[in-house]
Scaffold this active site. Structure first.
Site, short mmCIF file in Angstrom:
data_model
loop_
_atom_site.label_atom_id
_atom_site.label_comp_id
_atom_site.label_asym_id
_atom_site.label_seq_id
_atom_site.Cartn_x
_atom_site.Cartn_y
_atom_site.Cartn_z
N GLU A 53 0.94 -1.14 -0.08
CA GLU A 53 0.08 -0.08 -0.13
C GLU A 53 0.76 1.04 0.05
O GLU A 53 0.62 2.36 -0.76
CB GLU A 53 -0.99 0.01 1.24
CG GLU A 53 -1.84 -1.04 1.17
CD GLU A 53 -1.32 -2.36 1.98
OE1 GLU A 53 -2.32 -3.05 2.80
OE2 GLU A 53 -0.17 -2.66 1.78
N CYS A 92 -0.53 0.16 7.70
CA CYS A 92 -1.08 0.51 6.31
C CYS A 92 -2.72 0.99 6.37
O CYS A 92 -3.09 1.72 5.35
CB CYS A 92 -0.93 -0.65 5.15
SG CYS A 92 0.77 -1.41 4.91
N TRP A 178 22.04 -39.88 -11.26
CA TRP A 178 21.24 -38.68 -12.03
C TRP A 178 20.12 -39.38 -12.72
O TRP A 178 20.23 -39.93 -13.74
CB TRP A 178 21.96 -37.79 -12.86
CG TRP A 178 23.04 -36.79 -12.06
CD1 TRP A 178 24.28 -36.98 -11.96
CD2 TRP A 178 22.56 -35.74 -11.35
NE1 TRP A 178 24.81 -36.04 -11.31
CE2 TRP A 178 23.67 -35.22 -10.58
CE3 TRP A 178 21.13 -35.18 -10.96
CZ2 TRP A 178 23.73 -34.16 -9.86
CZ3 TRP A 178 21.31 -34.08 -9.96
CH2 TRP A 178 22.51 -33.61 -9.47
N ARG A 215 22.49 -22.34 -8.10
CA ARG A 215 23.62 -22.08 -8.95
C ARG A 215 23.25 -21.89 -10.49
O ARG A 215 23.78 -21.16 -11.17
CB ARG A 215 24.65 -23.20 -9.13
CG ARG A 215 25.28 -23.76 -7.70
CD ARG A 215 26.35 -24.59 -7.59
NE ARG A 215 25.76 -25.99 -8.37
CZ ARG A 215 25.03 -26.89 -7.51
NH1 ARG A 215 24.83 -26.52 -6.23
NH2 ARG A 215 24.70 -28.09 -8.17
N GLU A 291 14.40 -32.52 0.24
CA GLU A 291 14.92 -33.00 -1.16
C GLU A 291 15.38 -34.62 -0.94
O GLU A 291 15.98 -35.05 -1.82
CB GLU A 291 15.80 -32.33 -1.97
CG GLU A 291 15.45 -30.75 -2.23
CD GLU A 291 16.24 -30.20 -3.43
OE1 GLU A 291 17.20 -30.69 -3.69
OE2 GLU A 291 16.06 -28.99 -3.74
#
Length: 349
Positions: A53, A92, A178, A215, A291
């Site tokens: 705001e 605000c 992978w 990265r 992960e």
């Protein structure tokens, strides 16, 4: 109502620009409309700095010499209820009252105890017309991390893993393998930049020696959270490089070594996910992306402590190995990412 939704959608677009920079505050966008024309807009850009705001009003005052007259005949749209308390910045709601903006349209109420309807009440007490609930579902979804932290007293939990086309998580010996392509890895790094912390278990650190940073995308690296019950990890591994704050949960010691903070849990046999999430909540960590490895992911799944699962399936095949975790939730979509497939699920509980 359709017109209100158009301007609120713009608020949401603006609010999303603050992703990764405003936590533990919510993402908020604001639009000021005069006679069907947007004359000012803004969003919360960085934690501790001006709210949406304030930035929207500042745009109006900077652009128009007759800003006082314009604001007195305008409507301000805000994706989240204007705050009514002094925090890092002034309320605000007071700013809106000060400039005598006569109409306020709010996407959804703020569940934070020091706000939670108080901003709306303050505006109405000043004679301002307030409409609440425009694109409410969308506004809540944008700030699902904030709402989870306030309402459930824990961070928003995102599970992420990759699995082979026949459902394996990793080779049987847990070695690095992978599964996904470069497009998926770049996307994961972008996700990391949007969350407060990234969590992995000891075995993932041993197998991959990951940096757990950003990265391949722009943004700041998240805090790292490591589960190492007996502190068996070598201090020369990448996760201990002092580049970002790293929390190591264990049963041995509580200590601080630069940016590495060791936190001992009283009981490592029961309620470990609950204890960890409560500690992260106390440190204003609003979201965590988990992960791996498979054991760690399953621990949180079995405790029903997850909100979103993002699962990559690659084209490769393993004849045997560690089975990928399994979640049951509502389907959040299926997306191609390079040669991989991304499935998203939401926990309905």
């Amino acid at each position: 109502m359709a017109l209100h939704e158009i301007y609120m959608q713009r608020c949401l677009e603006l609010a999303a620009l603050g992703a990764g920079n405003v936590s533990p505050n919510p993402m908020v966008g604001a639009v000021i409309v005069h006679n069907g024309e947007i004359i000012g807009e803004g969003y919360h850009q960085k934690y501790g700095e001006a709210h949406a705001e304030v930035n929207a009003v500042k745009m109006v005052t900077g652009r128009y010499d007759n800003h006082a007259e314009l604001l007195k005949k305008s409507t301000i749209y805000v994706s989240l209820e204007p705050c009514a308390h002094y925090g890092k910045t002034p309320p605000c709601a007071d700013l809106i009252i000060k400039h005598q903006i006569p109409n306020v349209v709010v996407g959804c109420r703020d569940p934070f105890a020091q706000v939670d309807g108080k901003g709306i009440e303050k505006l109405q007490a000043a004679g301002i017309a307030v409409i609440v609930g425009v694109l409410e579902k969308e506004c809540r979804w944008l700030n699902r991390r904030f709402f989870t932290r306030v309402e459930k007293q824990r961070p928003y939990i995102i599970l992420k893993w990759a699995q082979t086309s026949n459902g394996f998580f990793a080779p049987a010996d847990g070695s690095q393998y992978w599964i996904t392509g470069p497009e998926s890895r770049k996307l994961v790094h972008q996700w990391r930049a949007e969350e407060d912390a990234i969590l992995v278990g000891k075995n993932t650190v041993l197998a991959d020696n990951p940096q757990l940073n950003v990265r391949y995308a722009e943004g700041r690296s998240p805090k790292r959270v490591i589960i190492d019950r007996r502190l068996e990890l070598n201090k020369k591994l990448n996760v201990f490089d002092q580049s970002v704050e790293t929390l190591i949960f264990n049963e041995v010691e509580t200590d601080v070594d630069g940016k590495n903070k060791y936190i001992a849990l009283e009981d490592f046999d029961r309620f470990v996910p609950q204890y960890i999430l409560f500690q992260l909540y106390l440190q204003d960590i609003q979201s965590v992306i988990i992960e791996g490895g498979a054991y760690t992911l399953n621990t949180f799944i079995n405790a029903d402590l997850w909100d979103e699962a993002r699962i990559f399936t690659g084209p490769s095949v393993l004849n045997n190995g560690i089975k990928a975790p399994f979640v049951s939730g509502s389907n959040g979509g299926v997306y191609p990412v390079g040669a991989d497939t991304l499935n998203i699920y939401h926990n309905n509980l």
